[in-house]
Design a protein around this motif. Structure first.
Motif, PDB file in Angstrom:
ATOM      1  N   TYR A 100       0.443 -12.005   5.806  1.00 21.68           N
ATOM      2  CA  TYR A 100      -0.457 -10.830   5.892  1.00 21.68           C
ATOM      3  C   TYR A 100       0.009  -9.399   5.975  1.00 21.68           C
ATOM      4  O   TYR A 100      -0.659  -8.581   6.763  1.00 21.68           O
ATOM      5  CB  TYR A 100      -1.350 -11.216   7.290  1.00 21.68           C
ATOM      6  N   GLN A 101       0.893  -9.369   5.285  1.00 19.57           N
ATOM      7  CA  GLN A 101       1.816  -7.836   5.271  1.00 19.57           C
ATOM      8  C   GLN A 101       1.038  -6.918   4.835  1.00 19.57           C
ATOM      9  O   GLN A 101       1.459  -5.765   4.845  1.00 19.57           O
ATOM     10  CB  GLN A 101       3.130  -7.980   4.629  1.00 19.57           C
ATOM     11  N   ASP A 102       0.022  -7.099   3.941  1.00 20.23           N
ATOM     12  CA  ASP A 102      -0.803  -6.286   3.413  1.00 20.23           C
ATOM     13  C   ASP A 102      -2.056  -5.767   4.292  1.00 20.23           C
ATOM     14  O   ASP A 102      -2.731  -4.819   3.915  1.00 20.23           O
ATOM     15  CB  ASP A 102      -1.429  -6.503   2.004  1.00 20.23           C
ATOM     16  N   ARG A 103      -2.158  -6.318   5.434  1.00 22.45           N
ATOM     17  CA  ARG A 103      -3.221  -6.142   6.269  1.00 22.45           C
ATOM     18  C   ARG A 103      -3.314  -5.735   7.646  1.00 22.45           C
ATOM     19  O   ARG A 103      -3.911  -5.474   8.503  1.00 22.45           O
ATOM     20  CB  ARG A 103      -4.178  -7.714   6.442  1.00 22.45           C
ATOM     21  N   LYS A 156       5.439  -1.652   4.367  1.00 22.79           N
ATOM     22  CA  LYS A 156       3.919  -1.528   4.253  1.00 22.79           C
ATOM     23  C   LYS A 156       3.186  -1.479   5.581  1.00 22.79           C
ATOM     24  O   LYS A 156       2.261  -0.830   5.827  1.00 22.79           O
ATOM     25  CB  LYS A 156       3.496  -2.821   3.706  1.00 22.79           C
ATOM     26  N   ASN A 200       0.498   0.599   3.805  1.00 20.36           N
ATOM     27  CA  ASN A 200      -0.812   0.092   4.226  1.00 20.36           C
ATOM     28  C   ASN A 200      -1.769   1.303   4.683  1.00 20.36           C
ATOM     29  O   ASN A 200      -2.711   1.074   4.380  1.00 20.36           O
ATOM     30  CB  ASN A 200      -0.777  -1.149   5.295  1.00 20.36           C
ATOM     31  N   ARG A 218      -2.852   3.479   1.852  1.00 20.19           N
ATOM     32  CA  ARG A 218      -3.954   3.100   1.228  1.00 20.19           C
ATOM     33  C   ARG A 218      -5.248   2.890   1.741  1.00 20.19           C
ATOM     34  O   ARG A 218      -6.250   3.341   1.138  1.00 20.19           O
ATOM     35  CB  ARG A 218      -3.478   1.630   0.625  1.00 20.19           C
TER      36      ARG A 218
END
Length: 361
Positions: A275-278, A347, A352, A355
């Motif tokens: 879940y590295q993008d969250r 990230k 993250n 973004r």
């Protein structure tokens, strides 16, 4: 040039798959959950030195300065160092349910956005304290909040939501898993739900939050403090899988993670990688005027805030970015680092947040 020399040069030019402690101040980072309750140029100097941008979050919290003062501090700090300081606004629940509340609140938020705010925070008072004009408890999924939330969706403004508390809040003191939670709830009995069985349960508050997220799939939603699912990476994974518009920040919950990683390091590490993008790095560090009579904070307030912020940031980096162990007083044990890959750290600490909050660069 010999083959060996060429290989050594190539190896030196290739970045390592992981960061080290020495990389801390060389890497751009973002603390997505911070509270500036005083104008503090010393902190701005530290943030610049440690290569941190911060998001200072205004919150309708009785132990903090009034909302207008928090906003004024945030604007002053932002003007002093726009490269390292940003802020999130909030709104008061006073008058909720009375005619014109939605319109007044939207107008106040739009004014804050025009003055530089990049997100909105809702606090645990929604669900745990706030009542409408008739005395009825207000939960996050109350349809009377929808006008404000739809406005945020339309403007593309993220919502940071602190809902409920750590699950420890509903446990006896001797069953809590971390000392920082134990100390906080001893000092704040009004929020210690174990003492208030008449109040909504942890499960009821989580269900209201989930209904809200499901009803607003276009709203960028940050579940503050690991969405109050800090006790189980399995539960948090299920939350992520159900609600793809969500992220969480780590603020004031690393000790809860360290309890889990001490039990199963590979499992927690795999969760971060999947879940590295969250996941957004955040601390909940609070820069307040020194007050010997102040009640416990989580993390605690201190008379030398820049020193404490530097200590917390470096300890968190050691845990997340390296395999090195360290003593964690909140759990009364050593905790090994997760040694997350460089790309994952980039990230969580930077990409993250930029973004999610629509930041350039």
């Amino acid at each position: 040039m010999s083959l060996i020399a060429a290989l050594l040069m190539a190896s030196a030019a290739t970045p390592s798959a992981h960061y080290t402690e020495a990389d801390f101040a060389r890497v751009a980072k973002f603390d997505s959950h911070f509270h500036a309750n005083v104008e503090d140029p010393r902190f701005l100097a530290l943030a610049k030195r440690d290569r941190f941008e911060v998001l200072s979050i205004n919150v309708d919290y009785p132990d903090f300065p009034p909302l207008a003062r928090q906003a004024a501090i945030a604007r002053t700090m932002r003007a002093a160092d726009p490269a390292h300081f940003r802020y999130a606004t909030t709104f008061s629940m006073a008058g909720f349910g009375t005619p014109g509340w939605t319109e007044r609140t939207i107008a106040q938020l739009d004014q804050a956005f025009a003055r530089g705010a990049i997100a909105v925070k809702v606090w645990k008072n929604i669900g745990m304290v706030a009542k409408d004009a008739s005395g009825k408890r207000v939960f996050l999924d109350d349809p009377r909040l929808d006008g404000v939330m739809t406005h945020l969706e339309q403007r593309g403004i993220p919502l940071i939501a602190h809902q409920a508390e750590p699950k420890n809040c509903w446990l006896p003191l001797d069953q809590m898993t971390t000392d920082n939670d134990r100390e906080y709830f001893k000092a704040h009995p009004e929020y210690y739900m174990y003492l208030h069985p008449e109040e909504p349960s942890y499960e009821a508050l989580m269900a209201a939050r989930d209904r809200f997220v499901a009803r607003h799939p276009k709203l960028a939603f940050d579940g503050a403090h690991m969405a109050s699912l800090e006790w189980s990476v399995d539960e948090l994974a299920r939350f992520f899988d159900r609600y793809p518009n969500t992220v969480v920040d780590l603020a004031a919950r690393l000790s809860n993670l360290q309890v889990q990683s001490n039990a199963d390091l590979a499992k927690v590490r795999a969760f971060f990688i999947k879940y590295q993008d969250r996941i957004l790095y955040g601390t909940d560090l609070t820069d307040s005027p020194p007050d010997p009579a102040a009640r416990a904070q989580n993390p605690p307030a201190t008379s030398d805030f820049p020193k404490e912020a530097d200590r917390v940031w470096r300890a968190d980096w050691r845990y997340l970015a390296t395999p090195l162990p360290q003593r964690v007083d909140a759990i009364g044990a050593d905790a090994k680092g997760l040694n997350l890959p460089r790309a994952v750290i980039d990230k969580i600490y930077w990409g993250n947040a930029r973004r999610f909050f629509h930041l350039a660069g």
